[in-house]
Scaffold this active site. Structure first.
Site, PDB file in Angstrom:
ATOM      1  CD  GLU A  47      -9.816  -7.787  -2.193  1.00  0.00           C
ATOM      2  OE1 GLU A  47      -8.797  -7.181  -2.558  1.00  0.00           O
ATOM      3  OE2 GLU A  47     -10.573  -7.356  -1.305  1.00  0.00           O
TER       4      GLU A  47
ATOM      5  CG  HIS B  65      -2.137  -0.952   0.833  1.00  0.00           C
ATOM      6  ND1 HIS B  65      -2.185  -2.242   1.301  1.00  0.00           N
ATOM      7  CD2 HIS B  65      -3.205  -0.813   0.003  1.00  0.00           C
ATOM      8  CE1 HIS B  65      -3.254  -2.834   0.805  1.00  0.00           C
ATOM      9  NE2 HIS B  65      -3.894  -1.996   0.018  1.00  0.00           N
TER      10      HIS B  65
ATOM     11  CG  ASN C 155      -3.221  -4.640  -5.901  1.00  0.00           C
ATOM     12  OD1 ASN C 155      -2.855  -4.698  -7.061  1.00  0.00           O
ATOM     13  ND2 ASN C 155      -3.664  -3.533  -5.350  1.00  0.00           N
ATOM     14  CG  ASP C 156      -5.446  -8.411  -1.364  1.00  0.00           C
ATOM     15  OD1 ASP C 156      -4.348  -8.642  -0.837  1.00  0.00           O
ATOM     16  OD2 ASP C 156      -6.185  -7.478  -1.019  1.00  0.00           O
TER      17      ASP C 156
ATOM     18  CB  CYS D 195     -10.173  -1.421  -8.368  1.00  0.00           C
ATOM     19  SG  CYS D 195     -10.495  -2.638  -7.106  1.00  0.00           S
TER      20      CYS D 195
HETATM   21  C1  PEP Z   1      -6.540  -5.271  -4.529  1.00  0.00           C
HETATM   22  O1  PEP Z   1      -6.338  -6.142  -3.677  1.00  0.00           O
HETATM   23  O2  PEP Z   1      -6.244  -5.395  -5.737  1.00  0.00           O
HETATM   24  C2  PEP Z   1      -7.155  -4.000  -4.129  1.00  0.00           C
HETATM   25  C3  PEP Z   1      -7.510  -3.088  -5.003  1.00  0.00           C
HETATM   26  O3  PEP Z   1      -7.285  -3.767  -2.793  1.00  0.00           O
HETATM   27  P1  PEP Z   1      -6.061  -3.319  -1.860  1.00  0.00           P
HETATM   28  O4  PEP Z   1      -4.875  -3.063  -2.728  1.00  0.00           O
HETATM   29  O5  PEP Z   1      -6.485  -2.097  -1.128  1.00  0.00           O
HETATM   30  O6  PEP Z   1      -5.885  -4.509  -0.985  1.00  0.00           O
HETATM   31 MG    MG Z   2      -7.273  -5.950  -1.768  1.00  0.00          MG
END
Ligand code: PEP
Ligand code: MG
Length: 592
Positions: free
Chosen positions: A442, A200, A465-466, A513
């Site tokens: 995710e 993050h 991402n997750d 996203c």
């Molecule tokens: C993700 O996991 O891709 C996501 C957008 O959420 P975060 O990065 O806040 O975990």
């Molecule tokens: Mg996430």
């Protein structure tokens, strides 16, 4: 490893996470963390070292009592009592005696003696089966860091919100909460020793448009405060004492980038339509309600992800319903009629409100985070959902749940929304009864049951991402295994395709996203796989639009068909990169 060149430059390489070039003085945040000097002392210095050690214990005790006093005021004595265990460590006679013995017998400086003894204690405690004792290891390390800070003359940690001059920040790690406080005027760039592209901290660097590098292993050991450096966030290079020749070459790169920026500005207000007339929606990821203003000028068609957890961190108590309502209302009003997708609280993992809210966990990313936390903390979920519902009359607000891993979580969350709608109706408070609800995809389990989930939501948003970290079992924060974090792994490609297919069946919208959406080398693949929307940090949107407008849907579909048959992440990646580079070569001209 640092490379020292005959020119006098030192080059350290890491993982580039936020584009741009900056140069300036270095400020190292936590050098003390790594450099516990081992210094032999003479007999006459022994008393002085013992004295320094005892003085550091007293200072730490005073500091802890002050923290405890403040917590008692804000949260009551119950929560503040967790520091009792820390205070006990400071008074432990066997620990103190042993440190004194090491100083006297081994004739070493106080910090080295203290560090050696506490590390041995913590390591022994961490190994025992008993949970209570294991937690004492964490207390021991925490207290030990404070004592060392006093011994090393560290005093108060640097306040990143109030820097007196522009500098490049070097740190072992920067937590999302520290990054959120950053003084954007004076932080020219930053580099951390650990972390990866989707931590993050890296995500925020891109959002702030601050050049950044992570994974610069042991950099703080070879750097000194005040060193002059150039940070290249395109290629992940930190250059100490750059020569005139290097500065000149980077000047050329920066000018090239500036002229590209101008071209990109033209793409901003145009829709993202491919050469063969396929429309892709481009939206923004934001962390603060006030970012909505910036979104308007970024070319976004709304917000595809509002990470609301940043309203909760860097404070002792969570924001109440009214405070959240004001924030959501303000953002929705700025954006309307464009949508604002508000993701419910995704606390946990690397985003912690404070050590009190979520206790230390062995595997925080697999633990008590996001929807799991909210479903068990009804008071927090209720305040947030009611605030979102109340704000929904103002603009085009949608609710999105993070980290759904099973159908039950989705049905429970939906039941809470239904319950709060009834409450609000009874109270005569207006809200949008047709407010859309979506689930983040995710976790691999969610992706595999998208057929069931799709019957209960209006949209999906792929949190790649997750999704990548959980599918490939690769910690998204760990730079040592960053090479295994492969967005084009065939398993990821297939899960995205499965999600899109399930969504089509139920006429459910699909957004992405995660950071994949903002990576121009991967955009062709995502479009080919059939996603409807790409949501990324505002500074990245112009290049995404610029690229989409130069692609053909048919080429991206051919790429996706290849990817679905392929057994190799590398092959899929190189085809996607090649397609993007062919379509918009100027976007990839980032070498000096
Ligand atoms: C993700 O996991 O891709 C996501 C957008 O959420 P975060 O990065 O806040 O975990
Ligand atoms: Mg996430």
């Amino acid at each position: 490893m640092a490379e020292r060149l005959h020119t006098g430059e030192t080059i350290i390489r890491g993982i580039p996470v936020s584009a741009g070039v900056c140069k300036g003085k270095i400020l190292i945040l936590d050098k003390s963390h790594h450099t516990i000097e081992h210094r032999a002392i003479s007999e006459t210095e022994v008393a002085r070292e013992i004295n320094r050690f005892q003085h550091a214990l007293v200072q730490t005790r005073e500091q802890l009592l002050e923290v405890q006093r403040q917590l008692t005021l804000s949260l009551g004595p119950g929560q503040a009592s967790i520091f009792d265990a820390h205070l006990l460590v400071l008074e432990d006679p066997s620990l103190i005696d042993e440190v004194v013995r090491v100083i006297e017998q081994k004739k070493v400086n106080a910090e080295h003696a203290f560090h050696t003894v506490t590390e041995r204690y913590s390591a022994a405690l961490a190994k025992v089966e008993d949970d209570y004792l294991r937690e004492r290891a964490a207390d021991m390390r925490d207290v030990s860091a404070r004592v060392l800070n006093h011994l090393l003359g560290g005093g108060d940690p640097v306040d990143l919100g109030k820097l007196s001059e522009p500098c490049i920040i070097i740190s072992h790690d920067l937590t999302p909460s520290k990054t959120a406080q950053i003084d954007r005027k004076n932080v020219l760039g930053f580099a951390t020793e650990i972390g990866s592209r989707t931590s993050h901290t890296a995500i925020m660097a891109r959002s702030f448009r601050i050049p950044a590098i992570v994974g610069l292993k042991n950099a703080s050991e070879v750097l000194q405060n005040g060193d002059y450096a150039l940070l290249d966030g395109f290629n992940g290079v930190l250059i100490i004492n750059p020569t005139d020749q290097t500065l000149f070459e980077y000047g050329v790169l920066v000018r090239k980038q500036d002229s590209l920026e101008e071209k990109l500005r033209d793409a901003l207000q145009q829709p993202a339509i491919t050469l063969d007339n396929h429309r892709v929606f481009i939206s923004a990821n934001i962390e603060q309600a006030t970012d909505a203003e910036r979104v308007k000028n970024s070319g976004a068609e709304g917000v595809g992800l509002f990470r609301t957890e940043y309203l909760f961190i860097n404070r002792e108590l969570p924001p109440n319903e009214e405070e959240q309502y004001q924030a959501y209302r303000q953002a929705a009003e700025t954006l309307k009629p464009d949508p604002l997708v508000i993701r419910t609280l995704d606390l946990g993992g690397d985003k912690l409100m404070s050590s009190l809210a979520i206790p230390h966990e062995m595997n925080p990313f697999l633990g008590w985070r996001a929807i799991r936390y909210c479903l068990q903390h009804e008071e927090i979920f209720r305040a947030q959902l009611r605030a979102i519902l109340r704000a929904s009359v103002v603009g085009n607000i949608k609710i999105m749940y993070p980290m759904i891993s099973g159908l039950d979580e989705l049905t429970q969350a939906n039941a809470f929304v239904a319950q709060y709608k009834i409450e609000l109706r009874k109270e005569g408070i207006p809200f949008d009864d047709k407010i859309e609800v979506g689930a983040m995809i995710e976790t691999p389990s969610a992706a595999l049951i998208t057929d069931a989930l799709a019957k209960r939501v209006q949209f999906f948003s792929l949190g790649t991402n997750d999704l990548i970290q959980y599918t490939l079992a690769v910690d998204r924060m760990n730079e040592k295994i960053a090479h295994l974090y492969e967005p084009t792994h065939p398993a990821i490609v297939r899960l995205i395709k499965r999600t899109v297919d399930a969504a089509r069946q139920q006429k459910v919208w699909v957004s992405v996203c995660g950071e994949m959406a903002g990576d121009t080398t991967l955009v062709p693949l995502l479009i080919g796989l059939g996603v409807d929307e790409l949501s990324a940090a505002p500074p990245l949107l112009a290049q995404i639009k610029f690229l989409v407008r130069r692609l053909k849907l048919s080429d991206t579909q051919e790429l996706a068909a290849f990817a679905l048959e392929s057994e190799s992440a590398t092959e899929i990646l190189s085809r996607s990169v090649a397609l993007a580079q062919r379509a918009a070569p100027s976007l990839f001209d980032t070498k000096k």
